[in-house]
Write a protein that holds these residues in place. Sequence first.
Motif, PDB file in Angstrom:
ATOM      1  N   GLN A 120      27.813  -5.035  31.100  1.00 43.16           N
ATOM      2  CA  GLN A 120      28.579  -4.403  30.027  1.00 43.16           C
ATOM      3  C   GLN A 120      27.763  -4.383  28.735  1.00 43.16           C
ATOM      4  OE1 GLN A 120      32.029  -7.118  30.535  1.00 43.16           O
ATOM      5  NE2 GLN A 120      33.261  -5.272  30.777  1.00 43.16           N
ATOM      6  N   THR A 121      28.179  -3.499  27.820  1.00 43.51           N
ATOM      7  CA  THR A 121      27.536  -3.413  26.513  1.00 43.51           C
ATOM      8  C   THR A 121      28.564  -3.681  25.422  1.00 43.51           C
ATOM      9  OG1 THR A 121      25.881  -1.814  27.265  1.00 43.51           O
ATOM     10  CG2 THR A 121      26.291  -1.928  24.891  1.00 43.51           C
ATOM     11  N   LEU A 122      28.233  -4.592  24.538  1.00 41.80           N
ATOM     12  CA  LEU A 122      29.092  -4.946  23.408  1.00 41.80           C
ATOM     13  C   LEU A 122      28.439  -4.390  22.148  1.00 41.80           C
ATOM     14  CD1 LEU A 122      31.729  -6.609  23.023  1.00 41.80           C
ATOM     15  CD2 LEU A 122      30.284  -8.559  22.430  1.00 41.80           C
ATOM     16  N   LYS A 123      29.093  -3.435  21.501  1.00 43.75           N
ATOM     17  CA  LYS A 123      28.541  -2.810  20.298  1.00 43.75           C
ATOM     18  C   LYS A 123      29.325  -3.290  19.082  1.00 43.75           C
ATOM     19  CE  LYS A 123      27.142   1.628  18.334  1.00 43.75           C
ATOM     20  NZ  LYS A 123      27.026   3.093  18.553  1.00 43.75           N
ATOM     21  N   ILE A 124      28.598  -3.811  18.087  1.00 44.88           N
ATOM     22  CA  ILE A 124      29.234  -4.398  16.905  1.00 44.88           C
ATOM     23  C   ILE A 124      28.670  -3.738  15.652  1.00 44.88           C
ATOM     24  CG2 ILE A 124      29.723  -6.533  15.658  1.00 44.88           C
ATOM     25  CD1 ILE A 124      28.975  -8.028  18.260  1.00 44.88           C
ATOM     26  N   SER A 125      29.552  -3.221  14.811  1.00 43.25           N
ATOM     27  CA  SER A 125      29.125  -2.617  13.547  1.00 43.25           C
ATOM     28  C   SER A 125      29.809  -3.328  12.385  1.00 43.25           C
ATOM     29  CB  SER A 125      29.458  -1.120  13.519  1.00 43.25           C
ATOM     30  OG  SER A 125      30.852  -0.907  13.686  1.00 43.25           O
ATOM     31  N   THR A 126      29.181  -3.271  11.210  1.00 49.44           N
ATOM     32  CA  THR A 126      29.712  -3.955  10.034  1.00 49.44           C
ATOM     33  C   THR A 126      29.875  -2.976   8.876  1.00 49.44           C
ATOM     34  OG1 THR A 126      27.475  -4.538   9.310  1.00 49.44           O
ATOM     35  CG2 THR A 126      28.661  -6.157  10.652  1.00 49.44           C
ATOM     36  N   LYS A 127      30.557  -3.443   7.861  1.00 50.85           N
ATOM     37  CA  LYS A 127      30.704  -2.672   6.627  1.00 50.85           C
ATOM     38  C   LYS A 127      30.672  -3.645   5.452  1.00 50.85           C
ATOM     39  CE  LYS A 127      35.777  -2.775   6.904  1.00 50.85           C
ATOM     40  NZ  LYS A 127      37.014  -1.962   6.978  1.00 50.85           N
ATOM     41  N   ILE A 128      30.423  -3.112   4.288  1.00 48.55           N
ATOM     42  CA  ILE A 128      30.398  -3.958   3.096  1.00 48.55           C
ATOM     43  C   ILE A 128      31.778  -4.556   2.858  1.00 48.55           C
ATOM     44  CG2 ILE A 128      30.195  -3.924   0.577  1.00 48.55           C
ATOM     45  CD1 ILE A 128      27.970  -1.908   0.868  1.00 48.55           C
ATOM     46  N   LYS A 129      31.816  -5.835   2.557  1.00 50.11           N
ATOM     47  CA  LYS A 129      33.064  -6.492   2.202  1.00 50.11           C
ATOM     48  C   LYS A 129      33.262  -6.332   0.699  1.00 50.11           C
ATOM     49  CE  LYS A 129      35.468 -10.927   2.572  1.00 50.11           C
ATOM     50  NZ  LYS A 129      35.343 -12.341   3.011  1.00 50.11           N
ATOM     51  N   PRO A 130      34.249  -5.545   0.302  1.00 51.26           N
ATOM     52  CA  PRO A 130      34.411  -5.271  -1.136  1.00 51.26           C
ATOM     53  C   PRO A 130      34.641  -6.558  -1.933  1.00 51.26           C
ATOM     54  CG  PRO A 130      35.764  -3.797   0.188  1.00 51.26           C
ATOM     55  CD  PRO A 130      35.263  -4.857   1.115  1.00 51.26           C
ATOM     56  N   VAL A 131      33.894  -6.672  -3.019  1.00 50.71           N
ATOM     57  CA  VAL A 131      34.059  -7.795  -3.946  1.00 50.71           C
ATOM     58  C   VAL A 131      34.033  -7.228  -5.357  1.00 50.71           C
ATOM     59  CG1 VAL A 131      33.089  -9.930  -4.826  1.00 50.71           C
ATOM     60  CG2 VAL A 131      32.953  -9.431  -2.386  1.00 50.71           C
ATOM     61  N   TYR A 132      35.037  -7.573  -6.126  1.00 51.45           N
ATOM     62  CA  TYR A 132      35.040  -7.106  -7.515  1.00 51.45           C
ATOM     63  C   TYR A 132      36.002  -7.949  -8.334  1.00 51.45           C
ATOM     64  CZ  TYR A 132      39.083  -4.622  -5.537  1.00 51.45           C
ATOM     65  OH  TYR A 132      40.253  -4.306  -4.874  1.00 51.45           O
ATOM     66  N   THR A 133      35.687  -8.036  -9.613  1.00 50.70           N
ATOM     67  CA  THR A 133      36.550  -8.719 -10.572  1.00 50.70           C
ATOM     68  C   THR A 133      36.884  -7.738 -11.679  1.00 50.70           C
ATOM     69  OG1 THR A 133      35.529 -10.856 -10.111  1.00 50.70           O
ATOM     70  CG2 THR A 133      36.765 -10.644 -12.171  1.00 50.70           C
ATOM     71  N   VAL A 134      38.179  -7.570 -11.931  1.00 57.76           N
ATOM     72  CA  VAL A 134      38.638  -6.661 -12.981  1.00 57.76           C
ATOM     73  C   VAL A 134      39.249  -7.491 -14.102  1.00 57.76           C
ATOM     74  CG1 VAL A 134      40.165  -4.734 -13.553  1.00 57.76           C
ATOM     75  CG2 VAL A 134      39.098  -4.860 -11.284  1.00 57.76           C
ATOM     76  N   VAL A 135      38.747  -7.288 -15.305  1.00 52.12           N
ATOM     77  CA  VAL A 135      39.289  -7.978 -16.481  1.00 52.12           C
ATOM     78  C   VAL A 135      40.180  -6.994 -17.235  1.00 52.12           C
ATOM     79  CG1 VAL A 135      38.741  -9.157 -18.631  1.00 52.12           C
ATOM     80  CG2 VAL A 135      37.242  -9.439 -16.636  1.00 52.12           C
ATOM     81  N   ILE A 136      41.427  -7.413 -17.494  1.00 55.34           N
ATOM     82  CA  ILE A 136      42.360  -6.557 -18.228  1.00 55.34           C
ATOM     83  C   ILE A 136      42.653  -7.170 -19.599  1.00 55.34           C
ATOM     84  CG2 ILE A 136      43.403  -5.698 -16.094  1.00 55.34           C
ATOM     85  CD1 ILE A 136      45.814  -7.517 -16.694  1.00 55.34           C
ATOM     86  N   PRO A 137      43.178  -6.365 -20.521  1.00 55.81           N
ATOM     87  CA  PRO A 137      43.464  -6.884 -21.876  1.00 55.81           C
ATOM     88  C   PRO A 137      44.420  -8.076 -21.863  1.00 55.81           C
ATOM     89  CG  PRO A 137      43.529  -4.501 -21.866  1.00 55.81           C
ATOM     90  CD  PRO A 137      43.428  -4.922 -20.428  1.00 55.81           C
ATOM     91  N   GLN A 138      44.205  -8.998 -22.785  1.00 55.75           N
ATOM     92  CA  GLN A 138      45.085 -10.145 -22.938  1.00 55.75           C
ATOM     93  C   GLN A 138      46.304  -9.764 -23.786  1.00 55.75           C
ATOM     94  OE1 GLN A 138      42.679 -13.215 -24.700  1.00 55.75           O
ATOM     95  NE2 GLN A 138      41.495 -13.553 -22.835  1.00 55.75           N
ATOM     96  N   ASP A 139      47.254 -10.707 -23.853  1.00 56.70           N
ATOM     97  CA  ASP A 139      48.420 -10.490 -24.726  1.00 56.70           C
ATOM     98  C   ASP A 139      47.941 -10.211 -26.151  1.00 56.70           C
ATOM     99  OD1 ASP A 139      49.858 -11.100 -22.489  1.00 56.70           O
ATOM    100  OD2 ASP A 139      50.501 -13.085 -23.170  1.00 56.70           O
ATOM    101  N   THR A 140      48.551  -9.248 -26.775  1.00 55.48           N
ATOM    102  CA  THR A 140      48.104  -8.818 -28.100  1.00 55.48           C
ATOM    103  C   THR A 140      49.276  -8.737 -29.070  1.00 55.48           C
ATOM    104  OG1 THR A 140      46.289  -7.536 -27.141  1.00 55.48           O
ATOM    105  CG2 THR A 140      46.969  -6.949 -29.379  1.00 55.48           C
ATOM    106  N   ASN A 141      49.081  -9.234 -30.275  1.00 55.80           N
ATOM    107  CA  ASN A 141      50.092  -9.126 -31.330  1.00 55.80           C
ATOM    108  C   ASN A 141      49.673  -8.008 -32.302  1.00 55.80           C
ATOM    109  OD1 ASN A 141      52.408 -10.031 -32.945  1.00 55.80           O
ATOM    110  ND2 ASN A 141      50.825 -10.650 -34.426  1.00 55.80           N
ATOM    111  N   VAL A 142      50.558  -7.041 -32.470  1.00 54.68           N
ATOM    112  CA  VAL A 142      50.284  -5.936 -33.390  1.00 54.68           C
ATOM    113  C   VAL A 142      50.769  -6.339 -34.782  1.00 54.68           C
ATOM    114  CG1 VAL A 142      50.651  -3.502 -33.895  1.00 54.68           C
ATOM    115  CG2 VAL A 142      50.595  -4.291 -31.504  1.00 54.68           C
ATOM    116  N   HIS A 143      49.862  -6.311 -35.733  1.00 55.14           N
ATOM    117  CA  HIS A 143      50.222  -6.704 -37.098  1.00 55.14           C
ATOM    118  C   HIS A 143      51.103  -5.638 -37.750  1.00 55.14           C
ATOM    119  CE1 HIS A 143      46.710  -9.213 -36.232  1.00 55.14           C
ATOM    120  NE2 HIS A 143      47.238 -10.076 -37.105  1.00 55.14           N
ATOM    121  N   PHE A 144      52.063  -6.114 -38.515  1.00 59.93           N
ATOM    122  CA  PHE A 144      53.008  -5.217 -39.191  1.00 59.93           C
ATOM    123  C   PHE A 144      52.272  -4.158 -40.015  1.00 59.93           C
ATOM    124  CE2 PHE A 144      55.607  -4.426 -43.106  1.00 59.93           C
ATOM    125  CZ  PHE A 144      56.546  -3.589 -42.508  1.00 59.93           C
TER     126      PHE A 144
END
Length: 245
Positions: A120-144
């Motif tokens: 028998q033949t066993l065929k194995i393929s791979t793909k990139i394992k996605p890795v990412y870090t997303v930084v979003i805005p922190q809590d914000t106080n709007v000055h009067f």
Amino acid sequence: MKKKTIMAVLIGMTVIMTQQRIIVLAATTSGDRQSSTVSATVPDKHTITIDKDAHVTITYEDSKDEGEGDAFPIERFSTPTFTIETEDGWEIDKILLDGVDITSQLSNKKLTLPSVYQNQTLKISTKIKPVYTVVIPQDTNVHFNKLTENFGKISMEKVWLEDGKCIEVSMSSAGNLTNQKDSSKLIPYQILEEGKDTPFTSAKYTAQGEETSLLIDIKQDDWNKAASGSYSDTVTFTISYADSE
């Protein structure tokens, strides 16, 4: 002197010619038998040939034979177990056994094949394992009475994506700051991408270091109409792994 010719004559004889042998039978006999032997050999081992890309390491746990390269001798009717590992940043895409997809049978890096009765033949393929870090805005106080307040950035860190893929970040909010004591009292606002006049809704990113600067925009007239008190709203960021097109 007269010469005599001696002739040998075969009388009542039949000659049968076949592709493999010649059998001479006397016409006067009956019931003669000839025999041929039919034989077969069933091997006690079969070969599992591994067809894999460079990001895969595979070992056969139960064999005393190490095999040659990516060909493993397997005992007939055994159910061999393989350990399949990938390099950092890669993951298994598909495993085919003689063309049949058995990827779902891989568990904790272990793959056990059904009873082996042929090569028998066993065929194995791979793909990139996605890795990412997303930084979003922190809590914000709007000055009067401030018309434009810095809301921070959406930024990409440690990005490792498949070709044709991206990180999509979408943003949603009520668009009103709500008075904490009286929800009927509101201050309308917009979140804009810096340098643009239209509200930010979403963006796609494909590389580390990409970012979007955001601003909170409140009109002076809305500040003038606002009742006293504390106001707030929740901004939701949705992060998706998507096609880049």
